[in-house]
Motif scaffolding. Sequence first.
Motif, mmCIF file in Angstrom:
data_model
loop_
_atom_site.group_PDB
_atom_site.id
_atom_site.type_symbol
_atom_site.label_atom_id
_atom_site.label_comp_id
_atom_site.label_asym_id
_atom_site.label_seq_id
_atom_site.Cartn_x
_atom_site.Cartn_y
_atom_site.Cartn_z
ATOM 1 N N LEU A 1 33.698 104.246 -16.543
ATOM 2 C CA LEU A 1 33.145 106.330 -16.770
ATOM 3 C C LEU A 1 31.926 106.075 -17.465
ATOM 4 C CD1 LEU A 1 36.384 108.438 -18.311
ATOM 5 C CD2 LEU A 1 35.593 107.850 -15.691
ATOM 6 N N GLY A 2 31.017 105.369 -17.558
ATOM 7 C CA GLY A 2 29.896 104.945 -17.007
ATOM 8 C C GLY A 2 28.881 105.752 -16.825
ATOM 9 N N LEU A 3 28.920 106.542 -15.705
ATOM 10 C CA LEU A 3 28.227 107.046 -15.210
ATOM 11 C C LEU A 3 28.424 109.179 -15.007
ATOM 12 C CD1 LEU A 3 27.204 105.117 -11.438
ATOM 13 C CD2 LEU A 3 25.676 105.187 -13.677
ATOM 14 N N ALA A 4 29.834 108.914 -16.032
ATOM 15 C CA ALA A 4 30.505 110.344 -15.761
ATOM 16 C C ALA A 4 29.882 111.427 -15.833
ATOM 17 C CB ALA A 4 31.902 110.526 -16.483
ATOM 18 N N PHE B 1 41.320 104.192 -23.333
ATOM 19 C CA PHE B 1 40.663 103.324 -24.198
ATOM 20 C C PHE B 1 40.657 102.926 -26.133
ATOM 21 C CE2 PHE B 1 37.050 104.772 -28.223
ATOM 22 C CZ PHE B 1 35.994 104.090 -27.619
ATOM 23 N N ILE B 2 40.754 101.947 -26.052
ATOM 24 C CA ILE B 2 40.749 101.620 -28.344
ATOM 25 C C ILE B 2 39.860 101.634 -28.584
ATOM 26 C CG2 ILE B 2 42.002 99.600 -29.045
ATOM 27 C CD1 ILE B 2 43.551 98.649 -26.279
ATOM 28 N N ALA B 3 38.569 100.491 -28.298
ATOM 29 C CA ALA B 3 37.923 100.744 -29.217
ATOM 30 C C ALA B 3 36.373 100.257 -28.862
ATOM 31 C CB ALA B 3 37.774 99.669 -30.628
ATOM 32 N N ALA B 4 35.225 101.371 -29.497
ATOM 33 C CA ALA B 4 34.054 100.428 -28.977
ATOM 34 C C ALA B 4 33.296 99.717 -30.182
ATOM 35 C CB ALA B 4 32.999 101.851 -28.459
ATOM 36 N N ASP B 5 32.500 99.103 -30.197
ATOM 37 C CA ASP B 5 31.369 98.550 -31.280
ATOM 38 C C ASP B 5 30.501 97.617 -30.471
ATOM 39 O OD1 ASP B 5 31.215 97.948 -34.066
ATOM 40 O OD2 ASP B 5 32.354 95.788 -34.071
ATOM 41 N N ASN B 6 29.488 97.886 -31.246
ATOM 42 C CA ASN B 6 28.375 96.068 -31.639
ATOM 43 C C ASN B 6 28.213 95.293 -32.097
ATOM 44 O OD1 ASN B 6 26.338 97.198 -33.965
ATOM 45 N ND2 ASN B 6 26.208 99.683 -32.636
ATOM 46 N N LYS B 7 28.780 94.633 -32.097
ATOM 47 C CA LYS B 7 27.941 93.127 -33.128
ATOM 48 C C LYS B 7 26.284 92.240 -32.281
ATOM 49 C CE LYS B 7 33.108 91.942 -32.723
ATOM 50 N NZ LYS B 7 33.634 91.175 -32.826
ATOM 51 N N ASP B 8 26.315 91.684 -33.778
ATOM 52 C CA ASP B 8 24.937 91.406 -33.653
ATOM 53 C C ASP B 8 25.178 90.142 -33.719
ATOM 54 O OD1 ASP B 8 22.099 90.756 -33.871
ATOM 55 O OD2 ASP B 8 21.052 92.467 -34.622
ATOM 56 N N ASN B 9 24.666 88.607 -33.602
ATOM 57 C CA ASN B 9 24.561 87.660 -34.229
ATOM 58 C C ASN B 9 23.584 86.919 -34.513
ATOM 59 O OD1 ASN B 9 23.951 87.009 -31.372
ATOM 60 N ND2 ASN B 9 25.298 86.073 -30.584
ATOM 61 N N GLY B 10 23.044 88.078 -34.638
ATOM 62 C CA GLY B 10 21.511 87.207 -34.946
ATOM 63 C C GLY B 10 20.475 87.060 -33.647
ATOM 64 N N THR B 11 20.962 86.057 -32.735
ATOM 65 C CA THR B 11 20.524 86.618 -30.801
ATOM 66 C C THR B 11 20.234 87.159 -30.179
ATOM 67 O OG1 THR B 11 20.726 83.925 -31.773
ATOM 68 C CG2 THR B 11 20.407 84.513 -29.246
ATOM 69 N N SER C 1 24.349 102.751 -20.961
ATOM 70 C CA SER C 1 25.639 102.820 -20.456
ATOM 71 C C SER C 1 26.706 102.324 -21.339
ATOM 72 C CB SER C 1 25.931 101.444 -19.222
ATOM 73 O OG SER C 1 25.325 102.004 -17.896
ATOM 74 N N TRP C 2 26.905 101.310 -22.080
ATOM 75 C CA TRP C 2 27.722 101.410 -23.221
ATOM 76 C C TRP C 2 27.777 102.215 -23.718
ATOM 77 C CZ3 TRP C 2 26.704 101.285 -28.844
ATOM 78 C CH2 TRP C 2 27.607 100.976 -29.124
ATOM 79 N N PHE C 3 26.398 103.434 -24.532
ATOM 80 C CA PHE C 3 26.850 104.689 -25.182
ATOM 81 C C PHE C 3 27.421 105.809 -25.100
ATOM 82 C CE2 PHE C 3 25.533 108.160 -27.494
ATOM 83 C CZ PHE C 3 25.212 107.554 -28.765
#
Length: 528
Positions: free
Chosen positions: A377-380, A270-280, A249-251
């Motif tokens: 717009l995740g289902l568009a 829309f401004i930005a999209a990012d993925n954050k991995d905090n180790g957990t 859905s995010w992608f």
Amino acid sequence: MRSRIHHNMYRSCLLAFCCIFWLGQFNNGVQSLKCKCEVCKETNFTCDTDGYCFTTTYLTTKGGIEHNYRCLDRALQVPHNNPLFCHKQKSLNTTFVMECCKHEDFCNAHLSPQLMPKPQVPKSPFSTSEITLIIVISSILLLLAILGAFYLYKTKRKRSGMHHHLRHGEDSIEAPDHPILKGVSLQHMIEMTTSGSGSGLPLLVQRSIARQIQLVEIIGQGRFGEVWRGRWRGENVAVKIFSSREERSWFREAEIYQTVMLRHDNILGFIAADNKDNGTWTQLWLITDYHEYGSLFDFLGRNTMDTNGMIRMALSIATGLAHLHMDIMGTQGFFFLYVLKTSNEKISTGKPAIAHRDLKSKNILVKSNFTCAIGDLGLAVRHDSTTDTVDIPLNNRVGTKRYMAPEVLDETMNVNHFDSFKRADVYALGLIFWEIARRGNVGGIYDEYQLPFYDAVPSDPTIEEMRRVVCVEKQRPNIPNRWQSCEALRIMLKLMKECWYHNATARLTALRIKKTLSNFRTSEELKM
């Protein structure tokens, strides 16, 4: 004779050189690459791209490992020769990792990115009682240090006076500034970088912004995750945080928001999209404009409006939906198009038509000027006009049952025909107009806010319950008698009835609804 031979040899060499040169140009980034694509049912699980194939590996909430296979188009590659999405941060890849390739067709079918094992916490050499004692002593020492520092600070402040230039917490950053961010507001930056293509900020700028946002308070929750109010250099932004199981859905939503020429006053910015991995775990962020009045559902539950405000709000939603549904052609020259087509490269000549598929009052935001912007717009789905196919995402989510059109509920909709999706959106728009009209205040009289079919189905209806009411009994929301006494409400009533016809082909188009409301508003202004 010898000179003629030499001349012929020279011409042959020159011709061979030209062929090699142009073949090299043809193969230099414009040849189509075929990739394995698990969401591409219509094309036998294959997608074509001018960029890279990629495979992602991620950890599910139940501890399992899943893979996704897709195409990464050249338009999303920043920089083009070494895409940011393909970078690996091995020490952080414990829940999500992505690997790209382009050396041969279907090369991503053989990729299997590996998650890094989580670091083991070393066993403490101390017993529980010893650890407790250490914590107590450390806490006392820390408290004394804080009191001492506070005393020194107060003393220094008295000596140097009250005029200090303080650095505010909201100005702190986690990532270095991209050059385009220096001293620029979000609105100005978006206008400056998207005026040409309208397809969103460069990915490096998006990542720089995302790393500098501070989350302030949670403002909503849904099936996908949470929505927060965040701050970026003193400006409010909305941060939609998807759970790891909602990666698709995010992608998809980030992909749709960055469609060429999508930006519009009545589409959520829309401004930005990012993925954050905090180790957990991996946090998937989608950052958009923030609107303090919240969703249309929240706004209508708290407020009424006069007939002018009602028409203005309905017109803004119809305008946003008409822009989504519209196929906007680009302006490339015929020769440029011919060169690209002869090289088999995928080209985008403008904005494709888009259908929302989950239009409802909770997915529409109310702006400060009381107009609306369509979000979520995740289902568009997008329409490819060159092949007349529908780009349907593979997603476990379905639309909201209460707003589903009859043909969706009884599964008679032709999913291979794009107009079917637009007509389902228009049906939902009619229900939203009903919600707005109930809150129209005429002479101090208005109706209590309710969801459509509130009196016919439970608060969380099943597909079977909605099918019985909408398809079998052919019920529609009840119409109060008072609506007949007001011209604005009569216009709204006429439109909503023409939106929710059982026969989908008889429904109005979003553009026709927009023009009707616009003409009525203009005539009312001329009377004043």
